[in-house]
Motif scaffolding. Structure first.
Motif, short mmCIF file in Angstrom:
data_model
loop_
_atom_site.label_atom_id
_atom_site.label_comp_id
_atom_site.label_asym_id
_atom_site.label_seq_id
_atom_site.Cartn_x
_atom_site.Cartn_y
_atom_site.Cartn_z
N ARG A 103 0.60 -0.95 -0.02
CA ARG A 103 -0.10 -0.05 0.18
C ARG A 103 1.04 1.24 0.50
O ARG A 103 1.84 1.50 0.36
CB ARG A 103 -0.83 -0.08 0.86
CG ARG A 103 -1.64 1.13 1.81
CD ARG A 103 -2.51 0.55 2.91
NE ARG A 103 -4.03 1.74 2.32
CZ ARG A 103 -4.82 1.95 3.36
NH1 ARG A 103 -4.52 1.31 4.76
NH2 ARG A 103 -5.94 2.77 3.12
N GLU B 238 -2.45 6.30 -2.66
CA GLU B 238 -3.92 6.79 -2.04
C GLU B 238 -2.75 7.62 -2.28
O GLU B 238 -1.91 8.68 -1.42
CB GLU B 238 -3.44 6.44 -0.79
CG GLU B 238 -5.02 4.80 -1.13
CD GLU B 238 -5.02 4.12 0.16
OE1 GLU B 238 -5.11 4.87 1.05
OE2 GLU B 238 -4.29 2.74 0.32
N ALA C 79 -5.84 5.20 6.71
CA ALA C 79 -4.01 3.90 6.05
C ALA C 79 -4.18 2.96 7.19
O ALA C 79 -4.66 2.04 6.47
CB ALA C 79 -3.14 4.50 6.04
#
Length: 113
Positions: A58, A86, A111
């Motif tokens: 991520r 993101e 997150a």
């Protein structure tokens, strides 16, 4: 950072460590009790990408819009349209922890969920 910055920053990096060899003070305007001299080599040594970075599951990018001029605009533009990232914006300066702590906390806690 050497490749991302210009002559003004380069002069600061080199001249700023005359009295503390190998360590430079934060850039002017970044005075804060939490900031200490920064190791010079982390600013001039090249990053070596090995492919391991692709394993990060991520990726978040936080663009501080209140710090101008910034060398990070081009990276923000790239990750903003990349679905692997993101993208977030905060209105503070480069020292997001001090300038926009509530925004940073919201992003980090988001997150973690």
């Amino acid at each position: 950072m050497w490749d991302l910055t210009g002559e003004w920053e380069h002069a600061h990096y080199i001249d700023g460590q005359k009295h503390t060899p190998g360590a430079i003070a934060p850039l002017p305007g970044f005075a804060h009790l939490a900031l200490t001299p920064h190791p010079l080599l982390t600013l001039v040594e090249a990053v070596r990408l090995t492919g391991e970075e692709a394993k990060v599951p991520r990726r978040l990018y936080i663009f501080a819009t209140g710090w101008q001029p910034t060398p990070f605009t081009r990276f923000a533009a790239q990750v903003r349209v990349d679905p692997a990232w993101e993208y977030h914006e905060v209105g503070g300066g480069h020292f997001v922890m001090a300038d926009a702590p509530k925004d940073l906390l919201r992003i980090v806690l988001g997150a973690a969920n």
